[in-house]
Design an enzyme around this catalytic site. Structure first.
Site, PDB file in Angstrom:
ATOM      1  N   TYR A   1      36.816  10.412   5.954  1.00  0.00           N
ATOM      2  CA  TYR A   1      36.865  10.661   7.390  1.00  0.00           C
ATOM      3  C   TYR A   1      37.158   9.346   8.085  1.00  0.00           C
ATOM      4  O   TYR A   1      36.984   8.260   7.518  1.00  0.00           O
ATOM      5  CB  TYR A   1      35.546  11.252   7.893  1.00  0.00           C
ATOM      6  CG  TYR A   1      34.326  10.413   7.567  1.00  0.00           C
ATOM      7  CD1 TYR A   1      33.897   9.416   8.430  1.00  0.00           C
ATOM      8  CD2 TYR A   1      33.605  10.615   6.391  1.00  0.00           C
ATOM      9  CE1 TYR A   1      32.781   8.631   8.139  1.00  0.00           C
ATOM     10  CE2 TYR A   1      32.502   9.845   6.093  1.00  0.00           C
ATOM     11  CZ  TYR A   1      32.075   8.859   6.966  1.00  0.00           C
ATOM     12  OH  TYR A   1      30.981   8.086   6.664  1.00  0.00           O
TER      13      TYR A   1
ATOM     14  N   TYR B   1     -26.590  -5.671  13.668  1.00  0.00           N
ATOM     15  CA  TYR B   1     -26.708  -4.234  13.430  1.00  0.00           C
ATOM     16  C   TYR B   1     -27.583  -3.613  14.511  1.00  0.00           C
ATOM     17  O   TYR B   1     -28.687  -4.057  14.793  1.00  0.00           O
ATOM     18  CB  TYR B   1     -27.319  -3.982  12.051  1.00  0.00           C
ATOM     19  CG  TYR B   1     -27.215  -2.541  11.608  1.00  0.00           C
ATOM     20  CD1 TYR B   1     -26.028  -2.050  11.082  1.00  0.00           C
ATOM     21  CD2 TYR B   1     -28.306  -1.680  11.716  1.00  0.00           C
ATOM     22  CE1 TYR B   1     -25.917  -0.737  10.676  1.00  0.00           C
ATOM     23  CE2 TYR B   1     -28.212  -0.361  11.308  1.00  0.00           C
ATOM     24  CZ  TYR B   1     -27.015   0.102  10.791  1.00  0.00           C
ATOM     25  OH  TYR B   1     -26.900   1.406  10.392  1.00  0.00           O
TER      26      TYR B   1
ATOM     27  N   GLU C   1      31.216  -3.379  -3.786  1.00  0.00           N
ATOM     28  CA  GLU C   1      31.897  -2.208  -4.323  1.00  0.00           C
ATOM     29  C   GLU C   1      33.315  -2.590  -4.782  1.00  0.00           C
ATOM     30  O   GLU C   1      34.055  -3.282  -4.066  1.00  0.00           O
ATOM     31  CB  GLU C   1      31.955  -1.155  -3.212  1.00  0.00           C
ATOM     32  CG  GLU C   1      32.610   0.148  -3.566  1.00  0.00           C
ATOM     33  CD  GLU C   1      32.561   1.128  -2.398  1.00  0.00           C
ATOM     34  OE1 GLU C   1      32.954   2.291  -2.608  1.00  0.00           O
ATOM     35  OE2 GLU C   1      32.123   0.729  -1.286  1.00  0.00           O
TER      36      GLU C   1
ATOM     37  N   GLU D   1     -14.380  -9.332  13.424  1.00  0.00           N
ATOM     38  CA  GLU D   1     -15.843  -9.319  13.374  1.00  0.00           C
ATOM     39  C   GLU D   1     -16.346  -8.171  12.505  1.00  0.00           C
ATOM     40  O   GLU D   1     -17.326  -8.316  11.766  1.00  0.00           O
ATOM     41  CB  GLU D   1     -16.405  -9.213  14.786  1.00  0.00           C
ATOM     42  CG  GLU D   1     -16.142 -10.454  15.629  1.00  0.00           C
ATOM     43  CD  GLU D   1     -16.591 -10.322  17.067  1.00  0.00           C
ATOM     44  OE1 GLU D   1     -16.722 -11.362  17.735  1.00  0.00           O
ATOM     45  OE2 GLU D   1     -16.803  -9.187  17.527  1.00  0.00           O
TER      46      GLU D   1
ATOM     47  N   LYS E   1     -22.458  -1.946   7.913  1.00  0.00           N
ATOM     48  CA  LYS E   1     -22.235  -1.918   9.361  1.00  0.00           C
ATOM     49  C   LYS E   1     -20.990  -1.102   9.708  1.00  0.00           C
ATOM     50  O   LYS E   1     -20.967  -0.363  10.691  1.00  0.00           O
ATOM     51  CB  LYS E   1     -22.091  -3.343   9.903  1.00  0.00           C
ATOM     52  CG  LYS E   1     -23.339  -4.186   9.763  1.00  0.00           C
ATOM     53  CD  LYS E   1     -23.128  -5.600  10.301  1.00  0.00           C
ATOM     54  CE  LYS E   1     -24.376  -6.459  10.099  1.00  0.00           C
ATOM     55  NZ  LYS E   1     -24.176  -7.848  10.559  1.00  0.00           N
TER      56      LYS E   1
ATOM     57  N   LYS F   1      29.671   6.693  -7.873  1.00  0.00           N
ATOM     58  CA  LYS F   1      29.380   6.914  -6.460  1.00  0.00           C
ATOM     59  C   LYS F   1      29.224   8.414  -6.220  1.00  0.00           C
ATOM     60  O   LYS F   1      30.029   9.219  -6.678  1.00  0.00           O
ATOM     61  CB  LYS F   1      30.529   6.352  -5.616  1.00  0.00           C
ATOM     62  CG  LYS F   1      30.293   6.344  -4.114  1.00  0.00           C
ATOM     63  CD  LYS F   1      31.418   5.585  -3.409  1.00  0.00           C
ATOM     64  CE  LYS F   1      31.211   5.460  -1.918  1.00  0.00           C
ATOM     65  NZ  LYS F   1      32.267   4.640  -1.272  1.00  0.00           N
TER      66      LYS F   1
ATOM     67  N   SER G   1      31.872  -1.749   3.451  1.00  0.00           N
ATOM     68  CA  SER G   1      31.757  -1.170   4.793  1.00  0.00           C
ATOM     69  C   SER G   1      32.507  -2.071   5.760  1.00  0.00           C
ATOM     70  O   SER G   1      32.171  -3.249   5.921  1.00  0.00           O
ATOM     71  CB  SER G   1      30.282  -1.059   5.191  1.00  0.00           C
ATOM     72  OG  SER G   1      30.144  -0.525   6.473  1.00  0.00           O
TER      73      SER G   1
ATOM     74  N   CYS H   1      27.635   2.157  -1.422  1.00  0.00           N
ATOM     75  CA  CYS H   1      28.108   2.264  -0.042  1.00  0.00           C
ATOM     76  C   CYS H   1      27.736   3.561   0.663  1.00  0.00           C
ATOM     77  O   CYS H   1      26.603   3.725   1.120  1.00  0.00           O
ATOM     78  CB  CYS H   1      29.619   2.042  -0.001  1.00  0.00           C
ATOM     79  SG  CYS H   1      30.223   1.655   1.675  1.00  0.00           S
TER      80      CYS H   1
ATOM     81  N   GLY I   1     -17.899 -13.905  29.025  1.00  0.00           N
ATOM     82  CA  GLY I   1     -16.974 -14.991  29.314  1.00  0.00           C
ATOM     83  C   GLY I   1     -16.144 -15.373  28.106  1.00  0.00           C
ATOM     84  O   GLY I   1     -15.365 -16.324  28.133  1.00  0.00           O
TER      85      GLY I   1
ATOM     86  N   ILE J   1     -20.499  -8.642  29.681  1.00  0.00           N
ATOM     87  CA  ILE J   1     -19.448  -9.646  29.833  1.00  0.00           C
ATOM     88  C   ILE J   1     -20.028 -11.030  29.535  1.00  0.00           C
ATOM     89  O   ILE J   1     -20.987 -11.469  30.175  1.00  0.00           O
ATOM     90  CB  ILE J   1     -18.870  -9.623  31.264  1.00  0.00           C
ATOM     91  CG1 ILE J   1     -18.341  -8.223  31.594  1.00  0.00           C
ATOM     92  CG2 ILE J   1     -17.776 -10.664  31.413  1.00  0.00           C
ATOM     93  CD1 ILE J   1     -17.226  -7.752  30.697  1.00  0.00           C
TER      94      ILE J   1
END
Length: 640
Positions: free
Chosen positions: A122, A479, A47, A471, A604, A116, A197, A170, A359, A357
């Protein structure tokens, strides 16, 4: 060809002296040279860099205002034949008002001037003492002594083909509704912010958040250039922060408080931004909120060669590279999976779940989710029925890991050997068990699923599916076999992330004894174990030898579904990401496999059970991906 989709941009912070236009222009030109040497096509400066930002009441001196105009003339002349769009900051004296402006310069001319919008007044800022807000200025023109009828206003959009540029200054970014929001809705995919800034403790962190957030909301690139340390330090100090962000990701950021001219660059992926906007309905519908009509200022780059492709492309886009971020993501995903399964159990009123399961990694992760869910619901772990179903290809290592893990987790462990049942089924359908074809493999997968479903009926339980996102993408399931369950907790977790999730649980959510088993499972090759095992019980069938490396397929999946990229573009990025791992021939080969399998196996995905979305990609027909099961893949394959 791909240079048409990428562009290199730059943020620059020149060394300046307060109110010394000649000195400042000299350093601006030096930064331009550096940026162009690096092939940048859009260069954003801070700026009021032509005069410096901290001139105070000198901005009301005609002498400085006139000198600033001569400085702009000099930068315009310097831009001739540079083939780069240059955004510099300078005041504009117009009709008894001074505006804080961004000047967009290309090939010897000012294409437009953007005032701008929001003038801070402030705390340490007193800009209204000198500058007037330009947020209501649209469709105006101004004259400078060296150029007439220059477009002036907040609604300017500068375009060269796919590349559409907008500017704000800015404080505009810090406002409730930044002008860049409107510019983006009007078509700007690259936003420049010329800023000043100052530095106070932690302000830099907030600035970065603002830049990243705005680039995400606008689905744009956002280039931020802050003024540097050579501004006046009478009351504040400036750090010269330079940031380049794209769609919520920080691509480049400098170290602040540099004492020399500084330029950072990055390559921006315009096609990705435009495709994201294309599929985002909310973005499209918000266009009607723009308060003014865009004024398009066309220009043409001679070329958009971005030089060496040095943009970092992550090999594993689903997995954060930062260890802390990765751990946090794993924790969050694990909690999402747990919350999802808990809701389904509570809704059905069932007190048991059934898991097959093997493994392997996927069934291990599903089991860990089930265990945490039952602990959360204060249900006994004995209500988790874990079943190992050894067949023709079950190996010693996976079998022992499955048995030990289920026992250590105190589940209701059962073992049902499926060999006799499969042999009977071969006999029933007239299949020679010596022929190890797809029938031989699928019979085993369906036999296992049948047993799990029937146990669930008998025990009043829910079959928890174990298959993962990778997958699903490849159709690597049977399927109505392992393809089916009553609730699928891993359905949007890609294979590359499954490993990290199991590793996370091993280190953060379990005992050392169980962690030891989990680490051995992590070291086991991925296998469906549907072909006969070796003479000494070793694995003979490795999934990645058949369908290809999962890290490649997850990469392809991410960019095909998440980014909507065409195969040639995916190939280009994969070559950059995996340059040290695979040659182009291998990447092309497995990309062809991915495309063929992704299209032919859609049927699928059109019939998959419920399961939670945990990340940015889901293949559920009720979620992110809707695709006909009989679509042709010729158009995509022909690109390779």
């Amino acid at each position: 060809m791909l240079s048409n989709h990428f562009i290199r941009v730059a943020a620059a912070c020149p060394v300046t002296q307060v109110a010394d236009v000649d000195y400042n222009v000299l350093h601006i030109k030096a930064c331009i040279d550096r940026a162009i040497q690096e092939k940048a096509k859009f260069i954003v400066f801070p700026e009021l860099c032509v005069t410096s930002y901290t001139c105070g009441d000198l901005f009301l001196q005609q002498l400085l205002l006139d000198q600033a105009e001569r400085g702009l003339q000099e930068i315009c002349a310097y831009s001739l034949n540079k083939d780069a769009l240059i955004a510099v900051g300078a005041p504009l004296n117009l009709h008894t008002a001074v505006y804080n402006c961004a000047y967009l310069i290309f090939d010897g001319r000012i294409l437009g001037i953007v005032p701008k919008s929001y003038i801070p007044n402030y705390e340490e800022y007193y800009e209204r003492r000198w500058f007037t807000s330009g947020r209501d200025i649209v469709d105006k023109t101004v004259d400078l002594f060296f150029q007439k009828d220059i477009p002036f206003g907040v609604n300017l959009l500068f375009g060269s083909g796919l590349f559409q540029f907008g500017l704000e200054i800015c404080e505009d970014l810090w406002s409730v509704v930044p002008p860049s929001s409107y510019l983006s809705l009007g078509g700007a995919n690259i936003i420049g912010n010329l800023s000043a800034s100052n530095e106070v403790v932690s302000k830099s962190d907030y600035r970065k958040q603002l830049v990243v957030s705005q680039s995400a909301k606008c689905m744009s690139s956002y280039i931020y250039a802050g003024t540097g340390i050579y501004e006046s330090s009478t009351d504040v100090v400036f750090g010269g922060e330079l940031l380049i962000s794209e769609n919520g990701n920080m691509l480049q950021a400098n170290a602040r408080f540099q004492r020399d001219d500084e330029v950072i660059t990055s390559i921006i992926d315009i096609e990705r931004l435009n495709l994201q906007r294309l599929k985002n309905i909310s973005f499209r519908e918000a266009v009607s909120a723009v308060p003014w009509k865009m004024r398009h200022i066309p220009f043409s780059f001679n070329d958009t060669d971005f030089g060496r492709f040095d943009r970092k492309v992550e090999k594993h886009p689903f997995v954060p590279t930062d260890e802390k971020q990765r751990e946090q993501r794993c924790k969050e995903i694990f909690n999402i999976q747990t919350a999802a399964l808990a809701k389904r159990i509570e809704h059905t009123g069932l007190k048991r779940v059934v898991l097959g399961i093997s493994g392997g990694l996927d069934s291990t992760l599903a089991l860990l989710v089930a265990v945490k869910t039952f602990d959360l619901l204060k249900l006994p772990r004995k209500n988790i029925i874990t079943v190992t179903l050894p067949g023709f290809g079950t190996t010693d290592r996976t079998y022992h890991n499955a048995v030990e893990l289920c026992k250590k987790l105190e589940t209701d462990f059962r073992e049902i050997n499926i060999v006799a049942a499969c042999l009977q089924h071969f006999k029933d359908i007239g299949h020679d068990p010596a022929v190890h074809d797809v029938t031989y493999e699928n019979v085993q997968a369906r036999e296992r699923t049948q047993i799990l479903m029937d146990i669930a009926n008998k025990e009043g339980g829910l079959v928890v599916g174990t298959g993962d996102l990778s997958e699903l993408a490849l159709g690597w399931s049977t399927y109505n076999g392992d393809h089916m369950s009553m609730y699928a907790v891993n359905c949007s977790v890609p294979k590359t992330l499954v490993r990290y999730l199991v590793d996370y649980v091993a280190h953060d959510e379990t005992t050392a004894e169980i962690a030891k088993i989990l680490m051995d499972i992590l070291d086991t090759p991925v296998t469906p174990e549907l072909l006969p095992k070796g003479s000494e019980g070793q694995i003979t069938q490795k999934t990645e030898d058949i369908v290809g490396p999962y890290e490649l397929h997850d990469f392809f999946l991410y960019y095909f579904v998440r980014s909507e990229f065409a195969p040639d573009r995916i190939l280009f990025l994969a070559k950059a990401a995996f340059a040290d791992s695979y040659d182009e021939e291998a990447i092309r080969k497995w990309l062809k496999v991915f495309i063929k399998r992704f299209f032919t196996q859609q049927f699928k995905r059109s019939a998959i059970p419920d399961g939670p979305k945990v990340g940015t990609v889901s293949l559920s027909p009720r979620g992110d991906w809707r695709m006909p099961s009989d679509a042709s893949y010729n158009l995509w394959m022909n690109q390779l």
